[in-house]
Design a protein around this motif. Sequence first.
Motif, PDB file in Angstrom:
ATOM      1  N   LEU A 234       0.835  -1.209   0.000  1.00  9.13           N
ATOM      2  CA  LEU A 234       0.000   0.000   0.000  1.00  9.13           C
ATOM      3  C   LEU A 234       0.867   1.256   0.000  1.00  9.13           C
ATOM      4  N   LEU A 235       1.944   1.262   0.774  1.00 11.56           N
ATOM      5  CA  LEU A 235       2.841   2.422   0.807  1.00 11.56           C
ATOM      6  C   LEU A 235       3.485   2.653  -0.556  1.00 11.56           C
ATOM      7  N   ASN A 243       3.985   9.093 -10.287  1.00 14.61           N
ATOM      8  CA  ASN A 243       5.027   8.603 -11.194  1.00 14.61           C
ATOM      9  C   ASN A 243       6.417   8.626 -10.564  1.00 14.61           C
ATOM     10  N   HIS A 244       6.477   8.539  -9.235  1.00 15.45           N
ATOM     11  CA  HIS A 244       7.773   8.410  -8.573  1.00 15.45           C
ATOM     12  C   HIS A 244       8.302   6.990  -8.775  1.00 15.45           C
ATOM     13  N   SER A 245       9.601   6.886  -9.023  1.00  8.41           N
ATOM     14  CA  SER A 245      10.229   5.566  -9.138  1.00  8.41           C
ATOM     15  C   SER A 245      10.449   5.012  -7.734  1.00  8.41           C
ATOM     16  N   VAL A 246       9.974   3.784  -7.501  1.00  9.75           N
ATOM     17  CA  VAL A 246      10.012   3.218  -6.154  1.00  9.75           C
ATOM     18  C   VAL A 246      10.742   1.879  -6.177  1.00  9.75           C
ATOM     19  N   PRO A 247      11.841   1.735  -5.427  1.00  7.55           N
ATOM     20  CA  PRO A 247      12.486   0.416  -5.321  1.00  7.55           C
ATOM     21  C   PRO A 247      11.602  -0.541  -4.532  1.00  7.55           C
ATOM     22  N   TYR A 255       9.914   3.437   3.213  1.00 10.12           N
ATOM     23  CA  TYR A 255       8.686   3.846   2.525  1.00 10.12           C
ATOM     24  C   TYR A 255       7.901   4.867   3.334  1.00 10.12           C
ATOM     25  N   VAL A 256       7.891   4.719   4.652  1.00  7.98           N
ATOM     26  CA  VAL A 256       7.212   5.701   5.499  1.00  7.98           C
ATOM     27  C   VAL A 256       7.852   7.074   5.322  1.00  7.98           C
ATOM     28  N   GLY A 257       9.175   7.120   5.306  1.00 10.80           N
ATOM     29  CA  GLY A 257       9.870   8.387   5.100  1.00 10.80           C
ATOM     30  C   GLY A 257       9.573   9.012   3.754  1.00 10.80           C
TER      31      GLY A 257
END
Length: 856
Positions: A234-235, A243-247, A255-257
């Motif tokens: 969910l995060l 459209n942020h690239s997320v590892p 992810y919280v940060g």
Amino acid sequence: MAEAVVSVLGKLAVVIANEAQFLGGVEKKVERVQRELIRIKSCLIDADSKSKGDERVRNWLNELRDLAYRIEDATDTFYLKVEGHRREDASILHNLIEKVCSKPKQLYFLHKLGNELDDIQSLLEEISKSTVIYGIRDLPLEDESKGEAVKMPLRRATYSEVDENEVVSMQADKEQILKLLHPEKTSRRDVISIVGAGGLGKTTLACMVYKSAKAYFGYHIMLSISQQYNLIDLLIKMISKDNHSVPNDRDEGYYVGELNRILDSRRYLIILDDVWKGDLWNELKEILPDKKNGSRVLMTTRHNEVAKSADSEIPPYELKFLNESKSLDLLLKKVFPYKKSNEECPKDLLELAPEISKKCKGLPLALIVLGGILATKELAYPAWERVLETMNWHSDGSSCMQILAMSYDDMPFYLKACFQYLASFPEDHVISADRLIRMWVAEGFIPLEGTKTMEESAEDCLEELAERSMVQVLSRSANGLIKRFKVHDILRELAMREAIDENFVTVFSHASNDTMPNRIIRRASLQAEKKNSQFIEYVGRNTRSLLLFEAKYCTTGLHWSNFRLLKVLEIEGWSHKELELKSLDELIHLKYMGIRNCTIDLSSCSLHHMRGLETLDVRESPGKQPCDDFWSIGTLRHVRGHRNIFEGPLPKCIDLNHLQTLKWVTVEGAFDWKLPNLRKLGIFNNRSDEWVSIANLLKTLPLLVSLEIRTVWALPMEIVYPKALPNYQNLQSLQLIGDWPENVNVEARLLPPHLVKLVLLSSQLKQNPMPELGKLNSLKKLCLRTRALSWDYEGPIICPEGFPALQYLEVKDSHSNIKDLKVAQGVMPKLTYLKVNAEIEVYLPPELQHVRVEKW
């Protein structure tokens, strides 16, 4: 259950036609089994209708289904052995040995197949005789369509359609929720909850509210929450919204940060749909910042205690069951979606309809599905009265499921198979229509219908499920075909129940039992991480379909050589490693292979051994392309590659008579491709000297309806205005990515006159194209994307006239100096959706003030 027999009959026909030289004396036995199955098939319609009320008939059907599977396994296993000999090393020495040794081996396999067919024949004769005992009538096959049910008039809705029939009476609820959500009501982060039973329309209401409220918020997202949610997933969805690239391999703290950084100075609206446990909000309330700026969280749930625990200061908004008047209105609007029901509905049916609607106890989902049943019946009192007579249950809480089950029982056998197959997908999963359709075709569910392709018939099946309200359409293409859809959780529960009863699909999910029943698993769907070991233990050599939605947990213990009879393979998310494909070439029966979110190397396996492969879909999986011998598979129908997959040179000669879809491929040098049935083509061109070959290819594609071309070079005139196409008049979709020829402007008279969708990107147009594009009378979707207009273009985009059919307009061109978009009065009368850059001011005439405008 008839689909099993129909599929096996098709398989036997292929075996007899193509493998007769290998069958020897066994060929007669195969033909005899085939004849017996044809006789039994004509009884299946009557048996299926009786199976719900007679356990003996149900057992008869189960025996027949299991025997049909046994026939399929026997013939396919024999074919597997024969194919194994074909694939041996073709050296001279080996050929000499083969002449001496292969005949005894083949005779041994034939002997085993013959014995198995003798046993099967005896059992088939017993099953055939028992039709008299069980009172099953021998119906002529053509009588299948001569019942009360009539062929549903399939409609092709607009791609942005919201079904107003399904939101009747919810406008007042929507306005109440919008007042609660308004940022000026309070500065604190409020949590508003919508509470109600399953099928009351909580998700529909939340969608309506979301579309209207999100304009007030700098960040907004709507999330579907499954019963077994994963907080990190969910995060990631919330972080990637913009459209942020997320590892994918970080811990929760990371992810919280990231989410706090995104939301730090923004007012947000987060909708959590279908929350089952209060634990979710207890976790999220510590994560989502409360900056006292009017941010809001909207939650839908079936459980009052979950709603009350979320925000004690705001009482839950409880959805009510519909009263008798609104129930009747919703039912009739479903039966007569485009007409005034009180005028079109015969008077005697208007008298009967209130009695029918009362049976639904005011539950919208039940009314909508029941309306779908009535829409298939004759507009005659006896037909509707028989529907009422079957609804003889009492108010014991099971009415909704009874109505849904009645809708299922009302379907033809092939549509039942299509519906049961939906149990293969996880809860709240967004299903791609074209992927599902190709799986249905590979499974053999779709009946041949006149001159239609199998895919066109499958599209009709999906449309009929939508008309019956058994699926929820999320989006449609510009020509009205379904693109994406979901299945309501109650309807998915029905599909699961029927699939389990008939051993159709075995689902390994959080809700499934720890101990599996003692049965052969034909189709398996892995939907839960914790079920991986159980999944590996139970699936095996008789499994025909594997759908792996938690594939990242299958990296150990799963060996492709154990699935040599597999027909359908769908893989999603194979961890972060490269997917091992080397032994996939042993799956010679495979017809459909779809791989998503994986890194793959198709060059590592000899895919040409899959002589029956119809679909290769790796559009979301980067990697290496298949070897040249892949293009010798004559059964290929759909090839969809990721943009990096087919970048290397393809063979100069390709001859594929059945290929309908080819995306995306890179062309190099001169080539000669024979693709007479191609309908959809997507090409990359990285060299300026390839245009002659591409233009020559287009001249040989008489059925092409969709053309997409990407290039780093200037597009030549014959591509911008592809008049060389044999089917130029009927080309429906055109996407051009690349500079237009110097000093060439848009001219409607040179574009395909019946174009439905047009996408322009990097065109560098120097003049406003709208006056010309407005002359395209069939155009429904128009997208002007990055650098569609020249960087030095100044002034507004003005739409002075035309666009009689346009429904969707997108102007996403952040590289231009466009400041205004102005639509004149009387222009775009059917426009429903408009997407533009945030800095563009939109001026619409009074009659288009209802249009949904989205900025980004």
